[in-house]
Design a protein around this motif. Structure first.
Motif: not given
Length: 337
Positions: A145-164
């Motif tokens: 999935p495009q977009g999600f891949a760009a967040a792969f390295y920093r998933l640990q930063d996505f605490k709580g509710i986030n919109m990418l």
């Protein structure tokens, strides 16, 4: 680009490729997604690719938006150009390659199989790029999935509710990631990328100043916020880009974006547009300016998949550990694979 061994002890090269409408990206390279085809050898040959008896100038003209990237041969030819650039960077001209690529979030489930077959239409291929001969064998292709891949390295930063939000040249992909978990039912794809902004700016210039301005100038203003042009032209371009950016935030609010309740992460080339012309709370919006982030994510996920499959086969366990990342279910974090 990663060199590694597969289960048959063959050396393969994993190349992450972001097939954008504006640019082709790998983990380290970026060039325009234009292709001009010629039946006969053209005069200018700076980026000439020769394949299957035809001549292709890479980076020429503009790749129009298409809902299915398999509808013509352009993205296949561009893929060959990407591989050639990566091989040339290593001083090589032949290799066994495993492609890691992607599609817009809501298109993966329906188009993944066709795009995979498209990329693997040949078991091996011989072609010439920039007067250098190449021989490439294909070991496989994974589609994410495009977009999600760009967040792969920093998933640990996505605490709580986030919109990418991934703003590319042709599409804008929106995804919710809550406590490091992507929500499949809250993924959206809009045909609202930077190219549509260029078209809106072009229309404003023609309407207000009666002038046609080269897209390169418009793109420079969008990318940097300014350009070496007259003040009246810069004013019109900036206002049109600002109006377009406001509409982006309007579309995000339609998808329930609330800056007081969630954090916003912006990836893709359109992030510069938000940074230069958007009105937002900088403490709650993160703009990832690495245009190669998505290609890096594709590559990292495929490397992890190959490594884990190798371990599974050696220990007697089998299975596709990336099955939840490639279409129907993408709701697991890397640690849960």
């Amino acid at each position: 680009m990663r060199m590694m061994k597969n289960n048959r002890n063959e050396t393969i090269m994993v190349i992450g490729i972001d097939h954008g409408y504006g640019n082709m990206k790998t983990a380290t390279r970026c060039f325009p997604s234009g292709v001009a085809r010629y039946d006969e050898e053209p005069i200018f040959q700076n980026n000439l690719l020769v394949y299957n008896g035809m001549y292709y100038q890479i980076g020429e003209e503009h790749k129009e938006f298409c809902a299915e990237k398999t509808q013509d041969e352009d993205y296949y030819v561009l893929t060959l150009a990407v591989i050639a650039r990566e091989l040339d960077g290593k001083g090589m001209n032949r290799a066994k390659v495993h492609i890691a690529a992607g599609l817009p979030l809501t298109w993966v489930a329906t188009q993944k199989e066709d795009f995979q077959k498209y990329l693997l239409q040949n078991e091996s291929v011989d072609f010439i790029f920039r007067n250098k001969e190449y021989h490439v064998e294909f070991a496989g292709a994974d589609i994410y999935p495009q977009g999600f891949a760009a967040a792969f390295y920093r998933l640990q930063d996505f605490k709580g509710i986030n919109m990418l939000v991934d703003i590319g040249n042709g599409t804008m992909n929106i995804m919710y990631i809550n406590n490091s978990r992507p929500l499949e039912k809250k993924c959206f794809t809009e045909k609202y990328g930077t190219h549509q902004c260029v078209l809106a700016v072009r229309e404003s210039l023609l309407k207000e100043l009666g002038t046609v301005v080269d897209d390169l100038v418009i793109e420079q203003v969008i990318r940097t916020g300014t350009a070496d042009i007259g003040e009246k032209y810069l004013t019109v371009i900036s206002k049109a880009a600002g109006d377009y950016t406001k509409e982006i935030f309007h579309k995000l609010r339609e998808r329930e974006y609330n800056p007081e309740l969630m954090r916003l992460y912006v990836v893709g080339g359109g992030g510069c547009m938000i940074q230069n012309f958007g009105e937002y709370d900088k403490s709650r919006v993160t703009i990832v300016r690495d245009i190669c982030a998505t290609a890096k994510g594709y590559e990292a996920m495929t490397v992890r998949k190959i490594q884990r499959n190798f371990v599974m086969n050696r220990t007697g366990r089998h299975g596709n550990i990336c099955r939840r990342w490639t279409g129907k279910n993408i709701n697991r974090t890397p640690e849960q694979l």
